[in-house]
Write an enzyme that holds these catalytic residues in place. Structure first.
Site, PDB file in Angstrom:
ATOM      1  N   ASP A 182       0.821  -1.089   0.009  1.00 57.41           N
ATOM      2  CA  ASP A 182       0.089  -0.163   0.041  1.00 57.41           C
ATOM      3  C   ASP A 182       0.973   1.220  -0.099  1.00 57.41           C
ATOM      4  O   ASP A 182       1.507   1.618   1.131  1.00 57.41           O
ATOM      5  CB  ASP A 182      -0.938  -0.049   1.215  1.00 57.41           C
ATOM      6  CG  ASP A 182      -1.900   1.101   1.430  1.00 57.41           C
ATOM      7  OD1 ASP A 182      -1.540   2.244   0.280  1.00 57.41           O
ATOM      8  OD2 ASP A 182      -2.975   1.112   1.859  1.00 57.41           O
ATOM      9  N   ARG A 195     -10.399   7.363  15.177  1.00 58.79           N
ATOM     10  CA  ARG A 195      -9.861   6.331  14.708  1.00 58.79           C
ATOM     11  C   ARG A 195      -9.544   5.186  15.759  1.00 58.79           C
ATOM     12  O   ARG A 195      -8.363   5.185  16.425  1.00 58.79           O
ATOM     13  CB  ARG A 195      -8.268   6.538  14.201  1.00 58.79           C
ATOM     14  CG  ARG A 195      -8.013   7.587  13.001  1.00 58.79           C
ATOM     15  CD  ARG A 195      -8.460   7.201  11.611  1.00 58.79           C
ATOM     16  NE  ARG A 195      -9.901   6.755  11.485  1.00 58.79           N
ATOM     17  CZ  ARG A 195     -10.261   6.120  10.181  1.00 58.79           C
ATOM     18  NH1 ARG A 195      -9.368   5.984   9.083  1.00 58.79           N
ATOM     19  NH2 ARG A 195     -11.514   5.838   9.897  1.00 58.79           N
TER      20      ARG A 195
HETATM   21  C1  P71 Z   1      -7.458   8.783   5.296  1.00 60.09           C
HETATM   22  C2  P71 Z   1      -7.935   8.067   3.845  1.00 60.09           C
HETATM   23  C3  P71 Z   1      -9.132   8.228   3.423  1.00 60.09           C
HETATM   24  C4  P71 Z   1     -10.069   7.755   4.324  1.00 60.09           C
HETATM   25  C5  P71 Z   1     -10.473   6.322   4.036  1.00 60.09           C
HETATM   26  C6  P71 Z   1     -11.448   5.714   5.055  1.00 60.09           C
HETATM   27  C7  P71 Z   1     -11.794   6.111   5.914  1.00 60.09           C
HETATM   28  C8  P71 Z   1     -11.342   7.400   6.249  1.00 60.09           C
HETATM   29  C9  P71 Z   1     -10.490   8.289   5.518  1.00 60.09           C
HETATM   30  C10 P71 Z   1      -7.269   6.399   2.648  1.00 60.09           C
HETATM   31  C11 P71 Z   1      -6.466   5.192   2.500  1.00 60.09           C
HETATM   32  C12 P71 Z   1      -5.072   4.941   3.287  1.00 60.09           C
HETATM   33  C13 P71 Z   1      -4.380   3.957   3.083  1.00 60.09           C
HETATM   34  C14 P71 Z   1      -3.148   3.511   3.763  1.00 60.09           C
HETATM   35  C15 P71 Z   1      -5.887   3.160   1.276  1.00 60.09           C
HETATM   36  C16 P71 Z   1      -6.650   4.285   1.352  1.00 60.09           C
HETATM   37  C17 P71 Z   1      -7.988   4.570   0.552  1.00 60.09           C
HETATM   38  N1  P71 Z   1      -6.980   7.049   3.649  1.00 60.09           N
HETATM   39  N2  P71 Z   1      -4.814   3.101   2.110  1.00 60.09           N
HETATM   40  O1  P71 Z   1      -6.410   8.604   5.692  1.00 60.09           O
HETATM   41  O2  P71 Z   1      -4.832   6.102   4.175  1.00 60.09           O
HETATM   42  O3  P71 Z   1      -7.543   5.369  -0.206  1.00 60.09           O
HETATM   43  O4  P71 Z   1      -9.345   7.151   0.132  1.00 60.09           O
HETATM   44  O5  P71 Z   1      -8.103   7.158  -2.205  1.00 60.09           O
HETATM   45  O6  P71 Z   1      -9.727   5.529  -1.818  1.00 60.09           O
HETATM   46  O7  P71 Z   1      -7.975   9.953   5.584  1.00 60.09           O
HETATM   47  P1  P71 Z   1      -8.706   6.105  -1.064  1.00 60.09           P
END
Ligand code: P71
Length: 459
Positions: A217, A381
């Protein structure tokens, strides 16, 4: 010489500004009730400093904006796709690029291609969307991160490391049931913690021994590389990014983080057969294989952003700002996840609100209280994000119950960090008055986005 250390500043100056709206406490008290005590349900106009996420909230450079004017909006074979493909090959080193609308689009595709019902997918801590796509494909996520990662106070420099003994046990105990091992760099839910190169090499050796693929990832891989540079081996970020990727067979990427874009993502793999399946699947769910849900201009912004993201001076300022905020809170004795992470500062809500049991969603309640205090928006979180076990329906009770202050890239100044830190301090000093929340509406998937809450006692 009176200075023993010279300050550094951001490697850019500001060309465009976006005014912020300041509201009153009474206004915010109303707004958080209307939002069901869920910061995802606030209107962004009602937010002062928005630390909900670093995802898609980055400020683009003048070069990225100029690149957007070069968007080739052809349905097929856009020149921006080829620019992005060249960039992904050069910076990350993977052979095939399959564009997607954002990270979870790539997670969906790789999960559907590689996972069979009953499979296990070991990983260095869960991420919400990643785990859900693994489960929807019939798989089960197995946590193989080192135990230190679950302890907010542990100052292990690489809390994203994989527990090799645990991984070996899963691989040995389930031959032919592990389609791939999933490794995140950095680990979001652990507090933006990096994996060491040394550990990743060992994971690579172990998975190779068992003939199992390794999928990265890569969402925040440049931030991970910065920590590798600072704590492990002093080499340029760009080189370290390339090396991390070279130890894996492919990656999913949310271009909304490291790559400094507002939307976008991709799957990148070396295997020709997987790439062919992915190109076929992408047309069902995302769009043609030369745009995958992005416009031509989006792909151009991502391509340019990727190159900017692996510059050492950019990364020093980016992670440096996060460290600045974290250090302030730490100096005031406010409980945060240590070491300070790459994309945000994570408050330890258990230690912050020891009088609120985890069933009453302390992190959710703390995020609401911070918003009411200052209009700073953060994200839960903890138990709400963790959701329920896919087979038993039981609530996951994660050891980490955190509030994340995620810092968008190139958006806020040091003064915004000061205002934020002072708000957290005020809330900390008044923490005895913060009670718990009970969930009154719970969506089936990724409940944290849309769940609604009410206070358990009158606040
Ligand atoms: C973040 C996010 C966005 C998010 C997603 C789900 C819940 C709350 C906030 C997205 C990630 C991430 C990692 C390590 C994949 C995704 C999905 N993070 N891997 O941190 O941090 O990517 O949002 O572009 O679909 O706020 P996507």
């Amino acid at each position: 010489m009176r200075l023993n250390r010279r300050s550094w500043a951001e490697p850019y100056k500001i060309k465009v500004v976006e005014p912020l709206r300041v509201t009153t406490r009474e206004y915010r008290e109303r707004a958080i009730v209307d939002a069901g005590y869920n910061t995802f349900l606030l209107r962004s106009d009602d937010v002062y400093i928005d630390l909900l996420t670093d995802s898609g909230t980055n400020a683009m450079s003048d070069r990225q904006w100029a690149g957007m004017m070069l968007g080739d909006e052809a349905y097929a074979g856009s020149r921006n796709f080829y620019h992005l493909e060249d960039t992904v090959r050069r910076v990350y080193g993977y052979k095939h690029l399959i564009p997607t609308h954002q990270g979870r689009g790539a997670e969906h595709i790789i999960s559907q291609i590689l996972i069979r019902p009953g499979d296990l997918i070991p990983g260095n801590m869960y991420f919400t969307t990643t785990r859900l796509h693994q489960e929807l494909a019939g798989g089960r996520f197995v946590d193989v991160i080192i135990p230190e990662a679950h302890d907010p106070a542990s100052e292990h420099p690489f809390k994203g490391n994989v527990d090799l003994a645990k991984l070996e046990q899963v691989l040995r105990g389930n031959p032919a049931r592990v389609p791939y091992v999933s490794v995140a760099a950095t680990v979001n839910m652990a507090g933006g913690q990096p994996i060491s190169l040394e550990n990743l090499r060992a994971v690579r050796q172990l998975t190779a021994l068992h003939g199992v693929r390794l999928i990265l990832d890569a969402t925040r891989v440049a931030e991970n590389a910065y920590f590798n540079q600072q704590r492990e081996v002093d080499r340029p970020v760009a080189e370290l990014v390339r090396e991390i990727c070279s130890l894996t067979d492919g990656c999913t990427m949310s271009a909304k983080k490291d790559p400094l874009a507002n939307i976008g993502g991709f799957l990148a793999v070396n295997d020709d057969v997987i790439a062919e399946s992915a190109r076929n699947m992408v047309v069902i769910y995302e769009g043609l294989h030369t745009y995958g849900g992005m416009s031509g201009r989006d792909m151009e912004a991502v391509a340019i952003g990727i190159d900017e993201s692996v510059q050492d001076d950019h990364m020093r300022a980016r992670v440096g700002q996060v460290q600045y905020l974290g250090q302030k809170l730490r100096d005031w004795g406010i409980p945060i996840v240590l070491p300070i992470g790459g994309h945000g500062v994570f408050l330890d809500a258990r230690a912050f609100l020891p009088h609120v049991p985890q069933e009453l969603c302390p992190a959710q309640s703390l995020a609401a209280a911070i918003y009411v205090d200052s209009g700073v928006r953060t994200m839960e979180r903890g138990v709400v994000s963790a959701g329920r076990d896919a087979s038993t329906g039981e609530e996951h009770m994660p050891q980490l119950e955190l509030v994340r202050l995620a810092i968008p890239r190139r958006v806020y100044t040091q003064a915004h960090m000061d205002v934020t830190a002072e708000s957290i301090l005020c809330v900390y000093e008044d923490r005895g008055r913060i009670g718990g929340l009970k969930m009154v509406y719970e969506p089936k998937y990724l409940r944290f986005f849309q769940a609604r809450f009410e206070p358990t006692v009158r606040q």
